[in-house]
Design a protein around this motif. Structure first.
Motif, PDB file in Angstrom:
ATOM      1  N   VAL A 305       0.837  -1.205   0.000  1.00 43.10           N
ATOM      2  CA  VAL A 305       0.000   0.000   0.000  1.00 43.10           C
ATOM      3  C   VAL A 305       0.871   1.254   0.000  1.00 43.10           C
ATOM      4  O   VAL A 305       0.583   2.230  -0.711  1.00 43.10           O
ATOM      5  CB  VAL A 305      -0.951  -0.014   1.211  1.00 43.10           C
ATOM      6  CG1 VAL A 305      -1.635   1.339   1.379  1.00 43.10           C
ATOM      7  CG2 VAL A 305      -1.991  -1.114   1.065  1.00 43.10           C
ATOM      8  N   ASN A 306       1.939   1.268   0.783  1.00 48.15           N
ATOM      9  CA  ASN A 306       2.843   2.415   0.817  1.00 48.15           C
ATOM     10  C   ASN A 306       3.487   2.653  -0.553  1.00 48.15           C
ATOM     11  O   ASN A 306       3.701   3.803  -0.966  1.00 48.15           O
ATOM     12  CB  ASN A 306       3.922   2.216   1.882  1.00 48.15           C
ATOM     13  CG  ASN A 306       3.357   2.313   3.286  1.00 48.15           C
ATOM     14  OD1 ASN A 306       2.288   2.882   3.498  1.00 48.15           O
ATOM     15  ND2 ASN A 306       4.064   1.746   4.259  1.00 48.15           N
ATOM     16  N   LEU A 307       3.802   1.543  -1.274  1.00 49.30           N
ATOM     17  CA  LEU A 307       4.388   1.684  -2.611  1.00 49.30           C
ATOM     18  C   LEU A 307       3.388   2.346  -3.562  1.00 49.30           C
ATOM     19  O   LEU A 307       3.747   3.233  -4.340  1.00 49.30           O
ATOM     20  CB  LEU A 307       4.788   0.300  -3.138  1.00 49.30           C
ATOM     21  CG  LEU A 307       5.306   0.261  -4.581  1.00 49.30           C
ATOM     22  CD1 LEU A 307       6.567   1.119  -4.734  1.00 49.30           C
ATOM     23  CD2 LEU A 307       5.576  -1.178  -5.026  1.00 49.30           C
ATOM     24  N   PHE A 308       2.147   1.908  -3.494  1.00 46.68           N
ATOM     25  CA  PHE A 308       1.102   2.527  -4.333  1.00 46.68           C
ATOM     26  C   PHE A 308       1.048   4.035  -4.095  1.00 46.68           C
ATOM     27  O   PHE A 308       1.023   4.847  -5.027  1.00 46.68           O
ATOM     28  CB  PHE A 308      -0.274   1.920  -4.038  1.00 46.68           C
ATOM     29  CG  PHE A 308      -0.442   0.504  -4.533  1.00 46.68           C
ATOM     30  CD1 PHE A 308       0.494  -0.071  -5.379  1.00 46.68           C
ATOM     31  CD2 PHE A 308      -1.538  -0.255  -4.145  1.00 46.68           C
ATOM     32  CE1 PHE A 308       0.325  -1.376  -5.827  1.00 46.68           C
ATOM     33  CE2 PHE A 308      -1.715  -1.547  -4.588  1.00 46.68           C
ATOM     34  CZ  PHE A 308      -0.779  -2.124  -5.428  1.00 46.68           C
ATOM     35  N   ARG A 313       2.021   9.696  -5.669  1.00 43.34           N
ATOM     36  CA  ARG A 313       2.525  11.036  -5.363  1.00 43.34           C
ATOM     37  C   ARG A 313       3.516  11.505  -6.430  1.00 43.34           C
ATOM     38  O   ARG A 313       3.563  12.677  -6.780  1.00 43.34           O
ATOM     39  CB  ARG A 313       3.190  11.049  -3.986  1.00 43.34           C
ATOM     40  CG  ARG A 313       2.209  11.056  -2.818  1.00 43.34           C
ATOM     41  CD  ARG A 313       2.910  11.403  -1.527  1.00 43.34           C
ATOM     42  NE  ARG A 313       3.952  10.439  -1.180  1.00 43.34           N
ATOM     43  CZ  ARG A 313       3.746   9.340  -0.471  1.00 43.34           C
ATOM     44  NH1 ARG A 313       2.520   9.054  -0.034  1.00 43.34           N
ATOM     45  NH2 ARG A 313       4.744   8.523  -0.189  1.00 43.34           N
ATOM     46  N   LYS A 314       4.301  10.594  -6.975  1.00 41.94           N
ATOM     47  CA  LYS A 314       5.318  10.953  -7.965  1.00 41.94           C
ATOM     48  C   LYS A 314       4.737  11.170  -9.359  1.00 41.94           C
ATOM     49  O   LYS A 314       5.132  12.085 -10.085  1.00 41.94           O
ATOM     50  CB  LYS A 314       6.379   9.846  -8.050  1.00 41.94           C
ATOM     51  CG  LYS A 314       7.317   9.760  -6.876  1.00 41.94           C
ATOM     52  CD  LYS A 314       8.352   8.662  -7.131  1.00 41.94           C
ATOM     53  CE  LYS A 314       9.325   8.517  -5.987  1.00 41.94           C
ATOM     54  NZ  LYS A 314      10.320   7.433  -6.249  1.00 41.94           N
ATOM     55  N   TYR A 315       3.802  10.284  -9.760  1.00 46.81           N
ATOM     56  CA  TYR A 315       3.455  10.219 -11.183  1.00 46.81           C
ATOM     57  C   TYR A 315       1.982  10.484 -11.501  1.00 46.81           C
ATOM     58  O   TYR A 315       1.629  10.636 -12.662  1.00 46.81           O
ATOM     59  CB  TYR A 315       3.828   8.843 -11.735  1.00 46.81           C
ATOM     60  CG  TYR A 315       5.283   8.498 -11.550  1.00 46.81           C
ATOM     61  CD1 TYR A 315       6.280   9.283 -12.093  1.00 46.81           C
ATOM     62  CD2 TYR A 315       5.656   7.381 -10.799  1.00 46.81           C
ATOM     63  CE1 TYR A 315       7.628   8.966 -11.912  1.00 46.81           C
ATOM     64  CE2 TYR A 315       7.002   7.043 -10.617  1.00 46.81           C
ATOM     65  CZ  TYR A 315       7.979   7.850 -11.173  1.00 46.81           C
ATOM     66  OH  TYR A 315       9.292   7.525 -11.005  1.00 46.81           O
ATOM     67  N   GLU A 321      -2.958   6.505 -14.069  1.00 40.68           N
ATOM     68  CA  GLU A 321      -2.122   7.630 -14.494  1.00 40.68           C
ATOM     69  C   GLU A 321      -0.638   7.304 -14.311  1.00 40.68           C
ATOM     70  O   GLU A 321       0.203   7.738 -15.111  1.00 40.68           O
ATOM     71  CB  GLU A 321      -2.496   8.874 -13.699  1.00 40.68           C
ATOM     72  CG  GLU A 321      -1.674  10.111 -14.039  1.00 40.68           C
ATOM     73  CD  GLU A 321      -1.736  10.491 -15.515  1.00 40.68           C
ATOM     74  OE1 GLU A 321      -0.746  11.057 -16.018  1.00 40.68           O
ATOM     75  OE2 GLU A 321      -2.773  10.213 -16.168  1.00 40.68           O
ATOM     76  N   VAL A 322      -0.287   6.542 -13.262  1.00 39.26           N
ATOM     77  CA  VAL A 322       1.103   6.111 -13.079  1.00 39.26           C
ATOM     78  C   VAL A 322       1.562   5.293 -14.287  1.00 39.26           C
ATOM     79  O   VAL A 322       2.655   5.502 -14.826  1.00 39.26           O
ATOM     80  CB  VAL A 322       1.246   5.292 -11.781  1.00 39.26           C
ATOM     81  CG1 VAL A 322       2.655   4.695 -11.676  1.00 39.26           C
ATOM     82  CG2 VAL A 322       0.960   6.171 -10.566  1.00 39.26           C
TER      83      VAL A 322
END
Length: 551
Positions: A305-308, A313-315, A321-322
């Protein structure tokens, strides 16, 4: 053709309803009678800009309405479709302009349109020529279009233009890639990192909600067991649970029913409620037993979940959208890393399309070069009929340095009115009388190819006279066999050849001056021709009659 023209409160015209017929229509009248209002009204129909100075004094607005009946409405329908309008019904087109004190409006078939759209329609409806309206004839682009029309080059020109557009589009793509700045080492490193990071996550947007739910249960497993166990205990049949109390209630109700059976209507839902609560107790116990308290699984889900969240946040705002950003980065990386190879590929494609364009252009050029002398000869013959007995006319073909959208060459119409003098481009002819007759000769030569339904000649016979005026009239009458032609003229030789003759005159009524238009036939027409001849008497009348009877 133009079947009806209505004018209301335009200049000196308070109200005019003009029903036109086919062929050559002559319009005459004394200077200042208001013939120019007819031309002005038609220019409004063609989309010319207008202002409130055209409004008749004392009125709030003026209106011009024209009704066209079209035998072939394909070109008009195409323009209407581009403007989001319905096609003509039964070939009928109604154009209306309203000029107001504060705003102007225009309508086509009762639908509001822009002035630009009206102007495009006008180019297909009316060909208007006055003493100074010859810009289209002087334009080399228009001259080339005339040659193509005469040669029947529609298919060849369409094929060439398709090839030219494909070549130019590919050339633009090549030039854009050449002009693009090469990527820095830092940009390449960043692009690779983005692609690798997103690929390593092995994202599936549809898994996001499921993993979030699993993480929520796993991270709260201890508390879920505690709560579900407590709820099951509170419902239990032992130790004062809800079900133990309900057992006592059931005993009491049974005793009531023995004494008064009618009470069953009130208590019949009790058994069902007890059964549902028993099922709920069992389900809560099973739920608590199935909860798996696995710290390792909870940690793994938390990391996922933290990776998602980090990638979003980055992309982008969601995993879709990532992944879209990953594709953009990969495409940019591919373009940069393979720029040289892509340049070679594009250059080869451009060369191939250039070859196709030149091949199509040469085929078009051959048709033009073959038709040019024939058109020049046809125009020269028409010019001789109009008084240029020893004139010369040429259609000069001039090669372009580069293929243009119009072809591999342009043309220049050249005219020499007098023998022994060099031919000159039409745009260098100063005499309005000469250029008017040249225009009429060109129109006559192209009469079969010109699809414009209405031609209007506004005093183009100015500065000519006698037999030349008669020749001009004959040319207009011949054009009237293929088109509807309106000739506004001061020459009786022209007016006498019209299939229909209308007179414009001024009159004063109620202290106001107004212009009116009316048809003349028989004796009134002879009288108008006598006026135009400049004198009365039997000799002038005999001349008028002879003009009507023809040569």
């Amino acid at each position: 053709m133009l079947t009806l023209l209505k004018i209301r409160n335009l200049a000196l015209v308070d109200e005019l309803v003009w029903e036109l017929g086919p062929g050559l229509v002559g319009v005459t009248g004394e200077t200042g009678a208001g013939k120019s209002v007819i031309v002005g009204a038609l220019k409004l129909v063609l989309g010319e800009r207008a202002d409130k100075s055209l409004i008749r004094n004392g009125e709030d607005s003026c209106t011009v309405e024209a009704v066209f009946e079209l035998t072939d409405a394909a070109e008009i329908d195409a323009v209407l479709a581009d403007g989001g309008l319905d096609p003509c019904e039964d070939g009928s087109l109604i154009v209306r302009r309203v000029i107001g004190q504060s705003a102007n409006r225009q309508f086509v078939n009762d639908s509001p349109v822009t002035l630009a759209l009206l102007k495009r329609l006008g180019e297909h409806l009316v060909d208007l020529h006055g003493p100074h309206d010859h810009q289209s004839l002087l334009s080399t682009e228009r001259q080339l279009a005339m040659l193509d029309a005469y040669a029947g080059n529609d298919a060849a020109l369409d094929g060439y233009r398709n090839a030219w557009r494909a070549w130019r589009d590919k050339l633009t793509e090549l030039e854009d890639l050449r002009d693009a700045e090469s990527a820095s080492a830092q940009e390449l490193e960043l692009l690779r990192h983005q692609v690798e990071e997103i690929d390593a996550a092995r994202l599936k947007p549809e898994d996001e909600d499921e993993i979030a739910d699993r993480y929520r249960r796993s991270s709260n497993a201890s508390r879920l067991v505690e709560l579900s166990g407590a709820a099951a205990t509170a419902l239990g049949a032992d130790d004062g649970g809800v079900l133990s109390h309900l057992a006592e209630v059931q005993r009491l109700v049974r005793d009531l029913e023995k004494l008064d059976p009618a009470i069953r209507e009130l208590t019949q839902g009790l058994e069902g409620a007890v059964m549902e609560l028993q099922e709920l107790e069992s389900s809560l116990a099973d739920y608590a037993g199935d909860l798996d308290i696995d710290p390792a699984e909870a940690k793994r889900l938390e990391e996922r979940v933290n990776l998602f969240e980090s990638l979003k946040r980055k992309y982008g705002g969601d995993l879709a959208e990532v992944l879209a950003q990953r594709e953009r980065a990969a495409a940019r990386l591919d373009a940069v890393e393979n720029r040289g190879e892509r340049l070679e590929q594009l250059a080869a494609e451009v060369a191939g399309l250039r070859e196709v364009t030149e091949k199509a252009g040469l085929a078009l050029s051959a048709k033009r070069k073959k038709a040019g002398p024939k058109l020049a000869k046809e125009i020269a013959g028409q010019l001789k009929d109009l008084g240029f007995k020893q004139s010369s006319f040429e259609v000069q073909v001039l090669s372009n340095k580069e293929p243009a959208m119009s072809g591999l060459e342009g043309v220049e119409f050249q005219f020499g009115p007098n023998p022994g003098e060099p031919l000159q481009p039409l745009r260098q002819i100063a005499s309005s009388g000469e250029i008017s007759r040249v225009m009429l000769a060109v129109k006559s030569a192209l009469a079969d190819q010109d699809a414009t339904p209405l031609m209007v000649f506004d005093e183009i016979d100015a500065n000519v006279g006698g037999e030349i005026a008669r020749a001009v009239g004959r040319k207009m009458a011949a054009l009237g066999g293929r088109h509807q032609v309106v000739a506004i003229t001061h020459f009786p030789q022209v007016a006498a050849l019209a299939a229909r003759h209308y007179v414009v005159e001024k009159e004063v009524a109620g202290g106001r001056t107004r212009s009116r238009l009316f048809p003349v036939t028989g004796e009134p027409r002879i009288a108008e021709l006598v006026r135009m001849l400049g004198g009365g008497g039997e000799s002038a009348k005999a001349m008028a009659v002879s003009l009507l009877e023809g040569p």
